[in-house]
Every structure is written in structure tokens, then in C-alpha cells.
Design an enzyme around this catalytic site. Structure first.
Site, PDB file in Angstrom:
ATOM      1  N   LYS A  76       1.174  -6.624   5.846  1.00 25.26           N
ATOM      2  CA  LYS A  76       1.191  -7.836   5.017  1.00 25.26           C
ATOM      3  C   LYS A  76       2.469  -7.919   4.188  1.00 25.26           C
ATOM      4  O   LYS A  76       3.008  -6.907   3.748  1.00 25.26           O
ATOM      5  CB  LYS A  76      -0.024  -7.853   4.066  1.00 25.26           C
ATOM      6  CG  LYS A  76      -1.337  -7.518   4.746  1.00 25.26           C
ATOM      7  CD  LYS A  76      -2.537  -7.662   3.834  1.00 25.26           C
ATOM      8  CE  LYS A  76      -3.774  -7.029   4.450  1.00 25.26           C
ATOM      9  NZ  LYS A  76      -3.903  -5.582   4.224  1.00 25.26           N
ATOM     10  N   TYR A 125       0.827  -1.213   0.000  1.00 28.38           N
ATOM     11  CA  TYR A 125       0.000   0.000   0.000  1.00 28.38           C
ATOM     12  C   TYR A 125       0.867   1.272   0.000  1.00 28.38           C
ATOM     13  O   TYR A 125       0.378   2.356  -0.290  1.00 28.38           O
ATOM     14  CB  TYR A 125      -0.957   0.057   1.203  1.00 28.38           C
ATOM     15  CG  TYR A 125      -1.979  -1.064   1.301  1.00 28.38           C
ATOM     16  CD1 TYR A 125      -2.174  -1.974   0.263  1.00 28.38           C
ATOM     17  CD2 TYR A 125      -2.753  -1.222   2.445  1.00 28.38           C
ATOM     18  CE1 TYR A 125      -3.087  -3.012   0.377  1.00 28.38           C
ATOM     19  CE2 TYR A 125      -3.687  -2.248   2.562  1.00 28.38           C
ATOM     20  CZ  TYR A 125      -3.846  -3.153   1.528  1.00 28.38           C
ATOM     21  OH  TYR A 125      -4.759  -4.165   1.649  1.00 28.38           O
TER      22      TYR A 125
HETATM   23  N1  LIG Z   1      -5.915  -8.534   1.604  1.00 28.88           N
HETATM   24  C1  LIG Z   1      -6.241  -7.995   0.450  1.00 28.88           C
HETATM   25  O1  LIG Z   1      -5.867  -8.479  -0.630  1.00 28.88           O
HETATM   26  C2  LIG Z   1      -7.093  -6.776   0.439  1.00 28.88           C
HETATM   27  C3  LIG Z   1      -7.676  -6.329  -0.768  1.00 28.88           C
HETATM   28  C4  LIG Z   1      -8.478  -5.204  -0.734  1.00 28.88           C
HETATM   29  C5  LIG Z   1      -8.705  -4.543   0.471  1.00 28.88           C
HETATM   30  N2  LIG Z   1      -8.108  -4.976   1.626  1.00 28.88           N
HETATM   31  C6  LIG Z   1      -8.285  -4.286   2.931  1.00 28.88           C
HETATM   32  O2  LIG Z   1      -9.674  -4.083   3.169  1.00 28.88           O
HETATM   33  C7  LIG Z   1      -9.930  -2.702   3.358  1.00 28.88           C
HETATM   34  C8  LIG Z   1     -11.340  -2.354   2.902  1.00 28.88           C
HETATM   35  O3  LIG Z   1     -11.535  -2.705   1.545  1.00 28.88           O
HETATM   36  P1  LIG Z   1     -11.664  -1.633   0.366  1.00 28.88           P
HETATM   37  O4  LIG Z   1     -10.873  -0.445   0.693  1.00 28.88           O
HETATM   38  O5  LIG Z   1     -11.338  -2.372  -0.885  1.00 28.88           O
HETATM   39  O6  LIG Z   1     -13.200  -1.315   0.240  1.00 28.88           O
HETATM   40  P2  LIG Z   1     -14.452  -1.001   1.203  1.00 28.88           P
HETATM   41  O7  LIG Z   1     -14.025  -0.769   2.594  1.00 28.88           O
HETATM   42  O8  LIG Z   1     -15.471  -2.051   0.913  1.00 28.88           O
HETATM   43  O9  LIG Z   1     -14.986   0.351   0.555  1.00 28.88           O
HETATM   44  C9  LIG Z   1     -14.244   1.529   0.539  1.00 28.88           C
HETATM   45  C10 LIG Z   1     -14.974   2.523  -0.366  1.00 28.88           C
HETATM   46  O10 LIG Z   1     -16.266   2.798   0.191  1.00 28.88           O
HETATM   47  C11 LIG Z   1     -16.364   4.185   0.499  1.00 28.88           C
HETATM   48  N3  LIG Z   1     -17.028   4.289   1.804  1.00 28.88           N
HETATM   49  C12 LIG Z   1     -16.493   4.062   3.024  1.00 28.88           C
HETATM   50  N4  LIG Z   1     -17.389   4.243   3.996  1.00 28.88           N
HETATM   51  C13 LIG Z   1     -18.535   4.615   3.376  1.00 28.88           C
HETATM   52  C14 LIG Z   1     -19.811   4.981   3.850  1.00 28.88           C
HETATM   53  N5  LIG Z   1     -20.079   4.992   5.158  1.00 28.88           N
HETATM   54  N6  LIG Z   1     -20.770   5.292   2.941  1.00 28.88           N
HETATM   55  C15 LIG Z   1     -20.495   5.267   1.610  1.00 28.88           C
HETATM   56  N7  LIG Z   1     -19.300   4.942   1.102  1.00 28.88           N
HETATM   57  C16 LIG Z   1     -18.316   4.628   1.978  1.00 28.88           C
HETATM   58  C17 LIG Z   1     -14.939   4.733   0.540  1.00 28.88           C
HETATM   59  O11 LIG Z   1     -14.907   6.073   0.146  1.00 28.88           O
HETATM   60  P3  LIG Z   1     -14.009   7.243   0.837  1.00 28.88           P
HETATM   61  O12 LIG Z   1     -12.702   6.645   1.271  1.00 28.88           O
HETATM   62  O13 LIG Z   1     -13.853   8.220  -0.269  1.00 28.88           O
HETATM   63  O14 LIG Z   1     -14.806   7.770   2.005  1.00 28.88           O
HETATM   64  C18 LIG Z   1     -14.251   3.839  -0.492  1.00 28.88           C
HETATM   65  O15 LIG Z   1     -14.495   4.329  -1.799  1.00 28.88           O
HETATM   66  C19 LIG Z   1      -8.802  -2.046   2.531  1.00 28.88           C
HETATM   67  O16 LIG Z   1      -8.657  -0.673   2.808  1.00 28.88           O
HETATM   68  C20 LIG Z   1      -7.639  -2.902   2.926  1.00 28.88           C
HETATM   69  O17 LIG Z   1      -7.169  -2.539   4.214  1.00 28.88           O
HETATM   70  C21 LIG Z   1      -7.303  -6.095   1.615  1.00 28.88           C
END
Ligand SMILES: NC(=O)c1ccc[n+]([C@@H]2O[C@H](COP(=O)([O-])OP(=O)(O)OC[C@H]3O[C@@H](n4cnc5c(N)ncnc54)[C@H](OP(=O)(O)O)[C@@H]3O)[C@@H](O)[C@H]2O)c1
Length: 275
Positions: free
Chosen positions: A76, A51
Site C-alpha cells: 500500500k 508497516y
Molecule cells: N488498510 C488498513 O488501514 C489496515 C488497518 C489494519 C489492518 N490491516 C490489515 O489487516 C490485517 C489484519 O488486521 P489486524 O492485524 O488489525 O487484526 P486481526 O487480524 O483482526 O487480529 C490480529 C490479532 O488477533 C490475534 N489472533 C490471530 N489469530 C488468532 C486466533 N486464531 N485466535 C486468537 N487470536 C488470534 C493476533 O495475535 P498473534 O499475532 O499474537 O497470534 C493479533 O493480536 C493486518 O495485519 C493488515 O494486513 C489493514
């Protein structure tokens, strides 16, 4: 301030059931997001070497002034560092960037399709747990076959498998396998990267409870005994996403979300994703 429940891992350590994800958060912005989250009551942060924001995360943790023992920091190991020596080095680099003496959870980020080198990385990680650089160790994006291969080669079962999981991509079979082997399931992209706010069932339940679609979705994860790490850089959303402990979904409401038609994954398929 919200009190986040803890989940006991198979090594006896505890992880907060809800934390902040920081994928795609630029290093310069990570400190303020983490600081905002800690002020709102979060104690767990999920980052990764790839990241590119471990320095910013570390700065945010220090700025918030919360005692180290009360924090839970996950990072990670990236795919090109699976060699035994390289994994040890990669861990030291992450600790240096974070400014920490240990992480609470260290995960193998991806199994890397077509390679068994994750077994070497795991050997190194078992030593990191022993020498105290990682309090708990686990994996991410591992399939059942990957887990079986790893568990056949080591006495240490991963504490966690962090996988893509959201309503409409619920990973039921893998979760059942985890439950049989004492592996905790952690949901990544729990809000389907924001798409969940357009799902009809979720919108109806949000209206009924006077909560946001994200809050209803996070309740579904929590009541499904999943660990959840929603990402946001928006202060109001960071606060909204932890404000989920004053309402409950009924059995029927949980079943309605469980009934959302199974869709496709948003991220890469671990059976194909390589270096
Ligand atoms: N291990 C892996 O391979 C892997 C892969 C992907 C993700 N991850 C981890 O999982 C975490 C979460 O996954 P993600 O970042 O892919 O997606 P997510 O948490 O499902 O969604 C994040 C998105 O939703 C928006 N959002 C957040 N809260 C909201 C709310 N209350 N209402 C409306 N929209 C909202 C955010 O916008 P804003 O930020 O603009 O507010 C962002 O665009 C990552 O940050 C990472 O730490 C791990």
C-alpha cells in the site's frame, strides 16, 4: 493442505479469499511468519510501506520457494506519497524492498481527510497497472464519497476497497455500494484484533462446531463473500486461521452473527484521519 477459493476482481484477475495480514509484525519476524503461512497453504500476503516489513515479507516469500505466479502480494501507498511523481517513486521503493518485479495488488492506504491528492496517486496507479508493476489496483479506507470522487475522475474503478470490518462493525451500506459498482470488499482487523474471541454468540457457535472463535469468525467473513486477511505471528494460529474449509455455518448461524450489536470502529475514522 487447505484450498483457498479465489475471488474474481473487476479487472479479471483473481485474489485468494483468505490471506495473511502482517501489520505490526516487525521486519525481523515477517520472514518466518510468511514462510510459516506459505507452508500452511496461504498464497496471499497483505503488507504496506508504512508497516516497515516489506523486506522481511520479501525474504519470507523467497525462502518458501513457491512460484511467483502462485503468490498474491499486496502492498500500500502511504499518505505522504500521494503526489503523482511521488506515488511512482514509492511503488519502486516497495518493489525494491519486496524484491519483486510487480505486486498483485497496490492500494492507496487512506484517502487522507481534507485532501483530493489521492486523485493524483490514482492517476499514477492506473499507469502502474498499464506498465505491469501492479497487476490490480485498489484503495483502502475509502468512504462512499471518496469512491464517488475517484470514479468520477477516472475510467478505472478500484478492484478492491480494504476496510475495517468484523462482526459488530459490518459496514453494510458501504458493502452494498461496492456490490453495485463491482468493487470487492476486503476485511481488515477481521478478528477485531483478537476481541472477537470474547463475543458470546461466537463462543457458543465455536463450541457447537468444535472450532475456535477465530475460525467461526473467519467462516462468517468467507460466507459473507468478503476477502479476509487475519494477522498472526503465532504458528499454531497461522495454521488455525486457514483451517476453515471443512465446516459451514447455517443460515441461522450466519444471521446470529449478523445480529451482533453494532459497536464502534477500532481503527481511525477515514473522515478524520490525515497525514
Ligand atoms: N488498510 C488498513 O488501514 C489496515 C488497518 C489494519 C489492518 N490491516 C490489515 O489487516 C490485517 C489484519 O488486521 P489486524 O492485524 O488489525 O487484526 P486481526 O487480524 O483482526 O487480529 C490480529 C490479532 O488477533 C490475534 N489472533 C490471530 N489469530 C488468532 C486466533 N486464531 N485466535 C486468537 N487470536 C488470534 C493476533 O495475535 P498473534 O499475532 O499474537 O497470534 C493479533 O493480536 C493486518 O495485519 C493488515 O494486513 C489493514
Amino acid at each position: 493442505m487447505a484450498k483457498v477459493p479465489a475471488v474474481k476482481l473487476n479487472d479479471g484477475n483473481k485474489i485468494p479469499q483468505l490471506g495473511l495480514g502482517v501489520w505490526q509484525v516487525p521486519d525481523e519476524q515477517a520472514a518466518s511468519s510468511v514462510k510459516e503461512a506459505l507452508a500452511a497453504g496461504y498464497r496471499s500476503v497483505d503488507t504496506a510501506a508504512i508497516y516497515g516489513n516489506e523486506s522481511g515479507v520479501g525474504a519470507g516469500l523467497r525462502a518458501a520457494g513457491v512460484a511467483r505466479k502462485d503468490l498474491f502480494v499486496t502492498t500500500k501507498l502511504w499518505n505522504d506519497r500521494h503526489g503523482y511523481d511521488d506515488a511512482h517513486k514509492a511503488m519502486d521503493e516497495s518493489l525494491e524492498k519486496l524484491g519483486l518485479a510487480y505486486v498483485d495488488l497496490y492500494l492507496i492506504h487512506w484517502p487522507v481527510a481534507g485532501s483530493a491528492k489521492f486523485l493524483d496517486a490514482w492517476r499514477a496507479m492506473v499507469e502502474m497497472k498499464e506498465d505491469g508493476r501492479a497487476r490490480s489496483i485498489g484503495v483502502s479506507n475509502f468512504t462512499q464519497a471518496n469512491l464517488e470522487q475517484l470514479m468520477a475522475s477516472s475510467k478505472v474503478t478500484p478492484a478492491v476497497n480494504q476496510i475495517e470490518l468484523h462482526p459488530g462493525f459490518a459496514q453494510r451500506e458501504l458493502r452494498a455500494f461496492h456490490a453495485r459498482h463491482g468493487i470487492a470488499t476486503e476485511s481488515w482487523s477481521p478478528l477485531a484484533q483478537g476481541a472477537i474471541t470474547k463475543e458470546k454468540v461466537i463462543l457458543e457457535l465455536a463450541k457447537k462446531h468444535g472450532k475456535s472463535p477465530a475460525q467461526v469468525t473467519l467462516r462468517w467473513h468467507l460466507q459473507s463473500d468478503l476477502i479476509v486477511i487475519p494477522k498472526s505471528v503465532t504458528p499454531a494460529r497461522i495454521r488455525e486461521n486457514i483451517d476453515v474449509f471443512d465446516f459451514e455455518l447455517s443460515e441461522d448461524e450466519m444471521a446470529a452473527i449478523d445480529g451482533i450489536k453494532e459497536g464502534v470502529r477500532l481503527g481511525p475514522d477515514p473522515e478524520r484521519f490525515g497525514k
